[in-house]
Design an enzyme around this catalytic site. Structure first.
Site, PDB file in Angstrom:
ATOM      1  N   GLN A   1       3.341  42.876  12.982  1.00  0.00           N
ATOM      2  CA  GLN A   1       4.126  42.569  11.786  1.00  0.00           C
ATOM      3  C   GLN A   1       4.691  43.850  11.166  1.00  0.00           C
ATOM      4  O   GLN A   1       3.984  44.831  10.986  1.00  0.00           O
ATOM      5  CB  GLN A   1       3.250  41.812  10.774  1.00  0.00           C
ATOM      6  CG  GLN A   1       3.972  41.346   9.535  1.00  0.00           C
ATOM      7  CD  GLN A   1       5.024  40.269   9.788  1.00  0.00           C
ATOM      8  OE1 GLN A   1       4.946  39.505  10.743  1.00  0.00           O
ATOM      9  NE2 GLN A   1       6.030  40.211   8.938  1.00  0.00           N
TER      10      GLN A   1
ATOM     11  N   LYS B   1       3.165  32.010  10.378  1.00  0.00           N
ATOM     12  CA  LYS B   1       3.256  32.071  11.848  1.00  0.00           C
ATOM     13  C   LYS B   1       2.012  31.444  12.476  1.00  0.00           C
ATOM     14  O   LYS B   1       2.114  30.666  13.431  1.00  0.00           O
ATOM     15  CB  LYS B   1       3.432  33.533  12.296  1.00  0.00           C
ATOM     16  CG  LYS B   1       4.808  34.083  11.914  1.00  0.00           C
ATOM     17  CD  LYS B   1       4.946  35.592  12.064  1.00  0.00           C
ATOM     18  CE  LYS B   1       6.319  36.045  11.566  1.00  0.00           C
ATOM     19  NZ  LYS B   1       6.535  37.501  11.580  1.00  0.00           N
TER      20      LYS B   1
ATOM     21  N   ASP C   1       8.907  39.329  19.691  1.00  0.00           N
ATOM     22  CA  ASP C   1       9.808  39.725  18.602  1.00  0.00           C
ATOM     23  C   ASP C   1      11.170  40.168  19.149  1.00  0.00           C
ATOM     24  O   ASP C   1      12.136  40.266  18.398  1.00  0.00           O
ATOM     25  CB  ASP C   1       9.210  40.923  17.849  1.00  0.00           C
ATOM     26  CG  ASP C   1       8.643  40.538  16.500  1.00  0.00           C
ATOM     27  OD1 ASP C   1       9.126  39.550  15.916  1.00  0.00           O
ATOM     28  OD2 ASP C   1       7.734  41.233  16.036  1.00  0.00           O
TER      29      ASP C   1
HETATM   30  N1  GUN Z   1       8.962  41.568   9.270  1.00  0.00           N
HETATM   31  C1  GUN Z   1      10.012  40.875   8.792  1.00  0.00           C
HETATM   32  N2  GUN Z   1      10.552  40.111   9.766  1.00  0.00           N
HETATM   33  C2  GUN Z   1       9.818  40.326  10.875  1.00  0.00           C
HETATM   34  C3  GUN Z   1       9.888  39.814  12.205  1.00  0.00           C
HETATM   35  O1  GUN Z   1      10.739  39.008  12.583  1.00  0.00           O
HETATM   36  N3  GUN Z   1       8.946  40.288  13.052  1.00  0.00           N
HETATM   37  C4  GUN Z   1       8.000  41.184  12.680  1.00  0.00           C
HETATM   38  N4  GUN Z   1       7.137  41.610  13.586  1.00  0.00           N
HETATM   39  N5  GUN Z   1       7.914  41.670  11.467  1.00  0.00           N
HETATM   40  C5  GUN Z   1       8.823  41.234  10.559  1.00  0.00           C
END
Ligand code: GUN
Length: 292
Positions: free
Chosen positions: A97, A53, A120
């Protein structure tokens, strides 16, 4: 039949191309999109995702702030971080996350994120808009990435039967809402751990989305000839033939490529799309903050 590749890398590159223009327009107004990524603990897979990311931000000229907290941090510490980020005017997106350490209440923490910065799309206000059929807000990144990839490949969804394996808050549930929404118009069934005769249900689907986190669970006999299969799984499995001792496997067995009409690869399918949609949400959040 040999499945065509639902190539998330190629589709994501196209999304990034479009974002370059929107980011340039923000910068012309003196505003640099800015995303904060918060990670708690040392789950190796989560660190890999967060690294991807942050690198996507660098590629696009989005500013990123990476906040790492130890696994034994208190929930109050994470709350404080979220409050500080909410108040920071030059910051447009906040991502915490998942998964968080088990002593933390992930949903309660999500509730604290300013919905306008919730890139998100997990805040109840954003999920609520999705339930209402309003698709112009912050949509969860993995399900919206799947939708973008289906559209990119020109896959017809209207009147098709879609089965989603998995009912998670992050993927399965929002995915079911998107596939069943007006204009997409699939007829959706969500299968989960208590579903009876899951393989037969999957074998009835025109569109099958696997999001359960079980390596190669979906075998060719679970798939209808010519179905579209999207593999959301990303699992580490032992592999002594590799130097590192493991390989990545999806939720779908590779033999499904001989039965499906389209199949997304792992890696290189849904993963890059999730990141592209996060970047798009960050740019949208920036544009909307600017519009106020
Ligand atoms: N963990 C797995 N996929 C995601 C996601 O799309 N966003 C976040 N914040 N954590 C994740």
């Amino acid at each position: 039949m040999v499945a065509q590749r639902l190539d998330g890398k190629v589709c994501a590159a196209q999304v990034e191309e479009e974002l370059h223009l929107r980011i340039a327009a923000c910068k012309e107004k003196g505003i640099t999109p800015h995303l904060a990524v918060v990670i708690v603990g040392d789950d190796p897979a989560s660190h890999v995702y967060v690294g991807s990311k942050v690198r996507a931000c660098e590629r696009l000229g989005i500013k990123s702030t990476h906040i790492e907290l130890p696994a034994d941090s208190t929930e109050e510490k994470v709350r404080d971080v979220i409050h500080t980020l909410n108040q920071q005017n030059d910051l447009h997106g906040i991502l915490v996350q998942s998964p968080l350490p088990s002593h933390m209440d992930e949903e309660a923490l999500t509730d604290l994120i300013d919905p306008a910065k919730d890139v998100d799309g997990f805040h109840p206000q954003n999920l609520g808009r999705l339930v209402q059929g309003r698709l112009d807000g912050m949509l969860p990144c993995t399900p919206s990435g799947v939708m973008r990839m289906l559209a990119w490949a020109g896959i017809e969804t209207e009147g098709k039967t879609a089965v989603i394996l998995g009912r998670s808050r992050i993927v399965g549930m929002p995915q079911s809402l998107l596939l069943g929404s007006k204009g997409i118009d699939s007829t959706v069934t969500v299968a989960h751990s208590r579903t009876k005769d899951t393989s037969a249900l999957c074998a009835s689907a025109d569109i099958l989305i696997a999001a359960v986190g079980r390596p190669e669970m979906v075998t060719a006999d679970w798939v209808k000839e010519g179905a579209v299969v999207v593999d959301v799984g990303i699992n580490r499995v032992d592999d002594s033939t590799r130097d590192r001792g493991w390989r990545l496997a999806g939720d779908v067995h590779p033999d499904v490529a001989n039965k499906a009409s389209w199949l997304s690869p792992v890696p290189g399918g849904v993963g890059p799309m999730t990141i592209a949609m996060l970047m798009e949400n960050t740019v949208r959040a920036t544009e909307q903050s600017n519009a106020d």
